[in-house]
Scaffold this motif. Structure first.
Motif, PDB file in Angstrom:
ATOM      1  N   UNK A  30       0.838  -1.211   0.000  1.00  0.00           N
ATOM      2  CA  UNK A  30       0.000   0.000   0.000  1.00  0.00           C
ATOM      3  C   UNK A  30       0.868   1.254   0.000  1.00  0.00           C
ATOM      4  N   UNK A  31       1.913   1.267   0.825  1.00  0.00           N
ATOM      5  CA  UNK A  31       2.793   2.430   0.877  1.00  0.00           C
ATOM      6  C   UNK A  31       3.557   2.584  -0.439  1.00  0.00           C
ATOM      7  N   UNK A  32       3.952   1.454  -1.056  1.00  0.00           N
ATOM      8  CA  UNK A  32       4.647   1.520  -2.343  1.00  0.00           C
ATOM      9  C   UNK A  32       3.752   2.151  -3.403  1.00  0.00           C
ATOM     10  N   UNK A  33       2.515   1.671  -3.479  1.00  0.00           N
ATOM     11  CA  UNK A  33       1.596   2.198  -4.493  1.00  0.00           C
ATOM     12  C   UNK A  33       1.241   3.658  -4.236  1.00  0.00           C
ATOM     13  N   UNK A  34       1.088   4.033  -2.977  1.00  0.00           N
ATOM     14  CA  UNK A  34       0.640   5.379  -2.655  1.00  0.00           C
ATOM     15  C   UNK A  34       1.761   6.412  -2.693  1.00  0.00           C
ATOM     16  N   UNK A  35       2.966   6.031  -2.287  1.00  0.00           N
ATOM     17  CA  UNK A  35       3.994   7.047  -2.090  1.00  0.00           C
ATOM     18  C   UNK A  35       5.351   6.680  -2.670  1.00  0.00           C
ATOM     19  N   UNK A  36       5.877   5.522  -2.316  1.00  0.00           N
ATOM     20  CA  UNK A  36       7.281   5.229  -2.597  1.00  0.00           C
ATOM     21  C   UNK A  36       7.590   5.043  -4.079  1.00  0.00           C
ATOM     22  N   UNK A  37       6.636   4.618  -4.874  1.00  0.00           N
ATOM     23  CA  UNK A  37       6.898   4.391  -6.294  1.00  0.00           C
ATOM     24  C   UNK A  37       7.124   5.696  -7.051  1.00  0.00           C
TER      25      UNK A  37
END
Length: 69
Positions: A30-37
């Motif tokens: 979820x954090x990857x899709x929302x922010x880190x990518x």
């Protein structure tokens, strides 16, 4: 402790670890899709490329525009 209690304890501990690992992986996704990518440095470190960049074996040729007055 008899065999049934030992088996029950083992299954409980393994299920707990599995639940924790699933929660961590889901949170990372979820954090990857929302922010880190969005950060190119993290994408480069993890080896995740985006499709709009040219491949290394295909050189990109850019023609210079010549201004004629």
């Amino acid at each position: 402790m008899d065999f049934q209690e030992t088996l029950s304890l083992t299954i409980t501990v393994l299920a707990s670890f599995l639940i924790v690992i699933i929660i961590i992986l889901l949170g990372w996704y979820i954090i990857w899709k929302a922010l880190l990518s969005k950060f190119s440095l993290l994408r480069e470190l993890l080896g995740v490329g985006n499709g709009d960049q040219p491949a290394d074996n295909q050189p990109q040729i850019r023609a210079k525009k010549v201004r004629r007055d």
